[in-house]
Design a protein around this motif. Structure first.
Motif, PDB file in Angstrom:
ATOM      1  N   ASP A  58      38.107  35.935  33.605  1.00  0.00           N
ATOM      2  CA  ASP A  58      37.127  35.115  33.074  1.00  0.00           C
ATOM      3  C   ASP A  58      36.351  34.271  33.446  1.00  0.00           C
ATOM      4  OD1 ASP A  58      38.175  32.550  31.891  1.00  0.00           O
ATOM      5  OD2 ASP A  58      39.613  34.195  31.977  1.00  0.00           O
ATOM      6  N   GLU A  59      34.979  34.029  33.075  1.00  0.00           N
ATOM      7  CA  GLU A  59      34.305  33.361  33.627  1.00  0.00           C
ATOM      8  C   GLU A  59      34.781  31.415  33.805  1.00  0.00           C
ATOM      9  OE1 GLU A  59      30.307  33.195  33.203  1.00  0.00           O
ATOM     10  OE2 GLU A  59      29.885  34.993  33.796  1.00  0.00           O
ATOM     11  N   PRO A  60      35.186  31.281  32.884  1.00  0.00           N
ATOM     12  CA  PRO A  60      36.215  29.761  32.689  1.00  0.00           C
ATOM     13  C   PRO A  60      37.171  29.678  34.083  1.00  0.00           C
ATOM     14  CG  PRO A  60      35.337  30.282  30.306  1.00  0.00           C
ATOM     15  CD  PRO A  60      35.461  31.749  31.427  1.00  0.00           C
ATOM     16  N   THR A  61      37.925  30.551  33.717  1.00  0.00           N
ATOM     17  CA  THR A  61      38.541  30.401  34.939  1.00  0.00           C
ATOM     18  C   THR A  61      38.244  30.642  36.228  1.00  0.00           C
ATOM     19  OG1 THR A  61      40.822  31.130  33.133  1.00  0.00           O
ATOM     20  CG2 THR A  61      40.588  31.586  36.043  1.00  0.00           C
ATOM     21  N   ARG A  62      37.684  31.340  36.522  1.00  0.00           N
ATOM     22  CA  ARG A  62      36.693  31.657  38.403  1.00  0.00           C
ATOM     23  C   ARG A  62      35.990  30.454  38.632  1.00  0.00           C
ATOM     24  NH1 ARG A  62      32.955  36.547  37.840  1.00  0.00           N
ATOM     25  NH2 ARG A  62      32.861  35.814  40.440  1.00  0.00           N
ATOM     26  N   SER A  63      35.079  29.306  37.497  1.00  0.00           N
ATOM     27  CA  SER A  63      34.260  28.708  37.643  1.00  0.00           C
ATOM     28  C   SER A  63      35.285  27.220  37.770  1.00  0.00           C
ATOM     29  CB  SER A  63      33.060  28.176  36.245  1.00  0.00           C
ATOM     30  OG  SER A  63      32.977  26.681  36.503  1.00  0.00           O
ATOM     31  N   LEU A  93      28.383  31.988  51.018  1.00  0.00           N
ATOM     32  CA  LEU A  93      26.879  32.576  51.081  1.00  0.00           C
ATOM     33  C   LEU A  93      26.773  34.113  50.227  1.00  0.00           C
ATOM     34  CD1 LEU A  93      25.059  31.118  54.252  1.00  0.00           C
ATOM     35  CD2 LEU A  93      24.488  30.989  51.635  1.00  0.00           C
ATOM     36  N   ASN A  94      28.097  35.089  50.386  1.00  0.00           N
ATOM     37  CA  ASN A  94      28.055  36.520  50.332  1.00  0.00           C
ATOM     38  C   ASN A  94      27.619  36.780  48.415  1.00  0.00           C
ATOM     39  OD1 ASN A  94      28.256  37.302  53.123  1.00  0.00           O
ATOM     40  ND2 ASN A  94      29.886  37.123  53.258  1.00  0.00           N
ATOM     41  N   ASN A  95      28.094  35.733  47.919  1.00  0.00           N
ATOM     42  CA  ASN A  95      28.403  35.708  46.367  1.00  0.00           C
ATOM     43  C   ASN A  95      27.702  34.682  45.965  1.00  0.00           C
ATOM     44  OD1 ASN A  95      30.525  38.139  46.388  1.00  0.00           O
ATOM     45  ND2 ASN A  95      31.353  36.560  47.991  1.00  0.00           N
ATOM     46  N   ILE A  96      26.621  34.226  46.412  1.00  0.00           N
ATOM     47  CA  ILE A  96      25.521  33.322  45.658  1.00  0.00           C
ATOM     48  C   ILE A  96      24.783  34.263  44.656  1.00  0.00           C
ATOM     49  CG2 ILE A  96      23.580  33.857  47.415  1.00  0.00           C
ATOM     50  CD1 ILE A  96      24.199  30.514  46.017  1.00  0.00           C
ATOM     51  N   GLY A  97      24.503  35.743  44.411  1.00  0.00           N
ATOM     52  CA  GLY A  97      24.370  36.091  43.439  1.00  0.00           C
ATOM     53  C   GLY A  97      24.851  36.950  42.542  1.00  0.00           C
ATOM     54  N   ASP A  98      26.019  36.555  42.404  1.00  0.00           N
ATOM     55  CA  ASP A  98      26.645  36.868  41.028  1.00  0.00           C
ATOM     56  C   ASP A  98      25.901  37.057  40.403  1.00  0.00           C
ATOM     57  OD1 ASP A  98      29.764  36.900  40.896  1.00  0.00           O
ATOM     58  OD2 ASP A  98      28.548  36.181  38.878  1.00  0.00           O
ATOM     59  N   PRO A  99      26.564  37.999  39.109  1.00  0.00           N
ATOM     60  CA  PRO A  99      25.997  38.451  37.978  1.00  0.00           C
ATOM     61  C   PRO A  99      25.986  37.173  36.482  1.00  0.00           C
ATOM     62  CG  PRO A  99      26.885  40.502  38.498  1.00  0.00           C
ATOM     63  CD  PRO A  99      27.300  38.864  39.373  1.00  0.00           C
ATOM     64  N   SER A 100      27.144  36.589  36.743  1.00  0.00           N
ATOM     65  CA  SER A 100      27.163  35.379  35.618  1.00  0.00           C
ATOM     66  C   SER A 100      26.492  34.429  36.087  1.00  0.00           C
ATOM     67  CB  SER A 100      28.202  35.026  36.016  1.00  0.00           C
ATOM     68  OG  SER A 100      28.428  33.750  35.575  1.00  0.00           O
ATOM     69  N   ILE A 103      29.170  30.830  37.445  1.00  0.00           N
ATOM     70  CA  ILE A 103      29.385  31.578  38.681  1.00  0.00           C
ATOM     71  C   ILE A 103      28.721  31.308  39.849  1.00  0.00           C
ATOM     72  CG2 ILE A 103      30.403  32.849  40.268  1.00  0.00           C
ATOM     73  CD1 ILE A 103      32.277  32.092  38.075  1.00  0.00           C
ATOM     74  N   ARG A 104      27.008  31.385  39.599  1.00  0.00           N
ATOM     75  CA  ARG A 104      25.991  30.787  40.328  1.00  0.00           C
ATOM     76  C   ARG A 104      26.350  30.092  40.799  1.00  0.00           C
ATOM     77  NH1 ARG A 104      23.129  35.441  37.763  1.00  0.00           N
ATOM     78  NH2 ARG A 104      21.142  33.560  37.160  1.00  0.00           N
ATOM     79  N   ALA A 105      25.819  29.038  39.564  1.00  0.00           N
ATOM     80  CA  ALA A 105      25.661  27.534  39.455  1.00  0.00           C
ATOM     81  C   ALA A 105      26.889  26.527  40.343  1.00  0.00           C
ATOM     82  CB  ALA A 105      25.568  26.892  38.385  1.00  0.00           C
ATOM     83  N   THR A 106      28.341  27.666  39.811  1.00  0.00           N
ATOM     84  CA  THR A 106      29.780  26.861  40.570  1.00  0.00           C
ATOM     85  C   THR A 106      29.511  27.160  42.057  1.00  0.00           C
ATOM     86  OG1 THR A 106      30.551  27.214  38.656  1.00  0.00           O
ATOM     87  CG2 THR A 106      32.146  26.652  39.989  1.00  0.00           C
ATOM     88  N   GLN A 150      17.857  23.719  45.406  1.00  0.00           N
ATOM     89  CA  GLN A 150      17.494  22.532  44.801  1.00  0.00           C
ATOM     90  C   GLN A 150      18.675  21.803  44.729  1.00  0.00           C
ATOM     91  OE1 GLN A 150      16.788  23.584  40.342  1.00  0.00           O
ATOM     92  NE2 GLN A 150      16.302  21.335  39.978  1.00  0.00           N
ATOM     93  N   LYS A 151      19.984  22.046  44.373  1.00  0.00           N
ATOM     94  CA  LYS A 151      21.392  20.637  44.464  1.00  0.00           C
ATOM     95  C   LYS A 151      20.864  20.060  46.270  1.00  0.00           C
ATOM     96  CE  LYS A 151      24.345  23.222  40.666  1.00  0.00           C
ATOM     97  NZ  LYS A 151      23.390  24.310  41.118  1.00  0.00           N
TER      98      LYS A 151
END
Length: 868
Positions: A58-63, A93-100, A103-106, A150-151
């Motif tokens: 689930d996304e909260p655990t991954r984030s 860098l390999n996962n900056i385009g995650d569908p979520s 997760i992208r923001a994290t 941006q960050k």
């Protein structure tokens, strides 16, 4: 071989991540277990693996896994093994385009945290790769890369514009500008936000593309996305500050656009646009640019000053009585003590705080501490009133009447706020209306809505100066009577506003309040038993300000009996480490100074506790400096407040403080405080040294040889208030030392002459410097007189507005004696000396004689020179 997790280890980490999200008390222990896992070198590999590769979780655990990794990077990145750091960077860098999006923001936050640890230089592929990924056909990859960029732009704007990275902005800014036309509003918004980071710093790469940037902003002016509109407004506000030259040709259109946006249905956009008027008011072109638009702008700002429905909910606007509900500790702002600055009395006014004045005017709804449209609109109207003065009133007065008498309390309340906001700028123009308006505002103090009562308190305080200038029975007495009732209001917000307003009234009215002191004290003392924690701290301020305002008139047995028991009860109740001591000590300092000998029955325990606070803080500072790992740094505000109260005691009690000083080690402690690394400690130390010098010099004299070199090294105008108090203390010491001051003249004279000739030196420091130079000349004229030509002109101009008093008397005697020793030093500036002498209203007879003799002598000398 790419790193792979051990299945058992992975399950253990996952379980801990899930446990840490549960609301029970075991969460803290789980977080400690996660922290302990940092001892395993590849623990951070597990965290990045959960964030980027466990897509089934689930996304909260991954984030959460990513955020824990971010904290580890912040705390321990330098200890990460190179292979772990490389693995994390690669995975990001390999996962900056995650569908979520979460997760992208994290991942973006993680990338910028690594970059901020000095990795921008040692991760050379980061910026090029992120910029390349912007071209991706995949929206998620493009958006994720932009989010990370941006960050990075927010956190590292200066570094990106430096040679250290070979100026990547030369490539990045033109690239960002291309995306202003992107079909996705989210991408457009990111692109503007990235470029906006470089406006205030005037990055060269942006300045080279400034016209393209401005044209691109204009093209987005009508964008349907609120986030894009907000960033466009933000860009224009910043450009107004740094490149107004490029906006002037388009100013009419920009103003029209900002008038629309200030009414934007999205409050965040409206707030950003409203900042435009605040910034424009600071520009020289403001009057010319805005004159033709006031008729549109003023109603928009006034409309923005109404409470929104959300504001009213947050402020509990429907709750009328809440005085019995205890305050939550997070509602109480941390308080910072402002160290004592010694000032002189001026003609037609009180002592001036000069450089230390802090004008926090629009403080009408503090608990809404977030900047919002209401506050911004009020601040904009305030600054525009200062620009346009009475010219604003034709646009405002027709609106005001409808607002102030409106049946809807929200609109009526906003009208009262408008009246307060224009008070400073439009005062002259408002005077004809005040005899009618002030009684109406006093009536509003009894309104059934608490938020109307509280804003009426604030607005009335803005007109306190005018109220006090009228006959007391006209407005002062009714205002004071109603404000005192509001101090005892059933609503905490009203209590707070009334206390603050009454403190302002006290400052303006001063001794006008003396006939009402018994009534005032009865109210303030009654409030002691009624107030919750937060307002109690404001009550201390009101009592301290009253003491400052009425001075020795408070020294009556009847008043002392009312006031001191509750203050001393609070004093005994508070522990040494309680920060509520700050406002109480400040209050007692003012009370002690005002009561003078009337404070004697209370002085011993107060004095002893102050000395203990100083001693404890110094001991703690010593332990911390020797073993910073084992001891916490002390809060030196305790020591500063204690030193200031000791100053108040010395000033109020005078010679009576002698026995207290004799029985304590205060001179030893003062020697340490005068050398403290914190400027505010030194500032308060020198104020106390000056007050002790006046009150009990025999205890100070044995320390002079040690103290004078320290005072000399603190004559550094970079620390204005420290320098000011050191200068004043030297002047007090030399009046006590007389001719014995001679060995110390060389330690201080050159610095003082340098300060008095320094451009842009605050008035308070110039005045104290002039007084001290005059006093040094009074006791050691032979040593000081040769330097007369170097200081006589600024000396005369500095003291021409000071009231007649003992300090001025001794300084002018000194200058007359020095002229006797070195008359040639003044001949060129004779006219300035005459002007300074003319500032005296009623000099003592022997000083008047000195002036006469010096002038006759100088006139003869000028005449002889002229003849020659």
């Amino acid at each position: 071989m790419e790193w792979q997790p051990d299945e058992q280890g992975l399950q253990q980490v996952l379980q801990l991540l899930k446990d840490s999200q549960s609301p029970d008390t075991a969460t803290q222990r789980t977080l400690q277990k996660l922290e302990q896992l940092n001892q395993f070198p590849d623990f951070n590999n597990y965290l990045i693996f959960v964030l980027t590769s466990l897509k089934s979780e689930d996304e909260p655990t991954r984030s959460l896994s990513g955020l824990i990794l971010k904290n580890n990077v912040k705390a321990h990145y330098q200890n990460f093994p190179p292979n772990v750091a490389d693995f994390i960077k690669r995975e990001c860098l390999n996962n900056i385009g995650d569908p979520s999006p979460l997760i992208r923001a994290t991942i973006g936050i993680l990338i910028t945290t690594i970059a901020s640890k000095g990795e921008l230089q040692t991760w050379p592929e980061l910026l090029p790769q992120l910029c390349n990924l912007l071209n991706s056909e995949d929206y998620n990859t493009c958006e994720g890369s932009f989010g990370a960029l941006q960050k990075i732009c927010e956190d590292s704007s200066e570094l990106l514009d430096s040679d250290a990275l070979n100026r990547p902005l030369n490539i990045m800014i033109p690239k960002f500008l291309q995306f202003f036309k992107h079909c996705s509003p989210k991408i457009r918004s990111h692109a503007i936000a990235c470029v906006n980071q470089f406006i205030i710093g005037r990055a060269q790469a942006l300045m080279d593309n400034i016209d393209t940037f401005i044209e691109s902003l204009f093209a987005l002016a009508g964008d349907e996305d609120s986030e894009v509109r907000k960033n466009v407004c933000r860009a224009l506000v910043m450009l107004l500050e740094v490149r107004i030259d490029r906006l002037i040709p388009h100013m009419h259109s920009i103003i029209q656009y900002m008038l629309q946006r200030t009414q934007d249905p999205d409050e965040n956009v409206a707030l950003e646009a409203c900042e435009f008027w605040l910034t424009l008011a600071e520009q020289p072109i403001c009057k010319e640019a805005l004159s033709g638009h006031l008729v549109q702008l003023i109603p928009i700002l006034v409309n923005g000053m109404k409470y929104s429905e959300i504001d009213i909910i947050l402020l509990k606007g429907d709750v009328e009585e809440d005085e019995t509900i205890p305050d939550s500790e997070q509602d109480i702002k941390p308080r910072f003590h402002k160290s004592r600055t010694v000032t002189l009395q001026h003609e037609g006014g009180e002592g001036e705080e000069g450089e230390d004045i802090d004008e926090d005017e629009d403080d009408d709804d503090d608990t809404l501490s977030d900047w919002n449209l209401r506050k911004c609109s009020a601040a904009a109207l305030d600054v525009l009133a200062n620009v346009f003065r009475e010219e604003l009133l034709p646009h405002l007065l027709p609106l005001l009447k409808g607002l102030l008498f409106h049946p809807d309390w929200v609109i009526k309340e906003s009208g009262i706020l408008v009246l307060g906001a224009i008070a400073e700028g439009c005062m002259q123009g408002m005077v004809p209306y005040l005899p009618e308006l002030i009684p109406h505002l006093i009536q509003c103090l009894c309104d059934k809505k608490a938020l109307v009562r509280s804003i009426a308190c604030w607005t009335l305080s803005r007109y306190a100066h005018w109220v006090v200038s009228q006959p007391p029975d006209a407005h002062l007495k009714p205002l004071m009577t109603e404000l005192l009732k509001r101090i005892l209001d059933g609503n905490k917000r009203v209590q707070e506003a009334a206390c603050s307003a009454f403190a302002t009234l006290e400052e303006e009215a001063c001794t006008e309040l003396v006939p009402y002191l018994s009534f005032i004290l009865d109210t303030l003392v009654f409030a002691f038993g009624k107030y919750q924690h937060k307002n109690l701290l404001i009550l201390y301020d009101a009592i301290g300000t009253l003491a400052d305002s009425v001075g020795h008139h408070l020294n009556q047995p009847e008043y002392i009996q009312k006031l001191m028991p509750p203050l001393i009860a609070k004093w005994n109740e508070l522990k040494d480490e309680d920060k509520d001591l700050f406002p109480l000590l400040e209050c007692l300092s003012s009370v002690a100074t005002a009561l003078q000998s009337g404070f004697l029955p209370y002085c011993e325990p107060v004095y002893q506790r102050c000395v203990t606070l100083v001693q404890k803080t110094l001991a703690q500072a010593m332990m911390y400096s020797q073993q910073p790992d084992q001891y916490e740094a002390p809060d030196k505000d305790f020591m500063i407040v204690a030193l200031d109260l000791l100053s108040g005691l010395a000033e109020g009690l005078g010679g009576h403080v002698d026995t207290l000083v004799a029985r304590s080690n205060i001179m030893t402690l003062l020697f340490q405080c005068m050398q403290d690394t914190m400027p505010e400690v030194r500032q308060s130390s020198f104020a106390l040294l000056g007050d002790l010098t006046k009150a009990c010099f025999p205890h100070v004299k044995p320390c002079i040889a040690e103290f004078m070199p320290i005072l000399g090294t603190n004559l550094n105008p970079e620390f204005i208030s420290v320098c000011n108090n050191a200068t004043w203390a030297i002047g007090e010491i030399c009046m006590q030392m007389g001719v014995e001051m001679q060995p110390y003249i060389a330690m201080v004279l050159n610095q003082l002459v340098e300060i008095i000739n320094r451009p842009n030196t605050p008035k308070t420091l110039l005045e104290n410097t002039a007084i001290t130079i005059g006093r040094l000349g009074y006791v050691c004229p032979q040593e000081v007189a040769p330097m007369l030509p170097q200081f006589i002109r600024p000396w005369c101009t500095s003291l021409r507005n000071i009231r007649d008093n003992e300090e001025k008397d001794s300084a002018f005697r000194g200058i007359c004696i020095m002229i006797g020793v070195n008359p040639g030093g003044v001949v060129q500036d004779f006219i300035f000396f005459c002007d300074a002498v003319a500032s005296w209203v009623n000099p003592k007879d022997d000083l008047r004689d000195m002036f006469y003799k010096v002038r006759v002598h100088l006139i003869l000398r000028v005449f002889i020179l002229w003849r020659v």
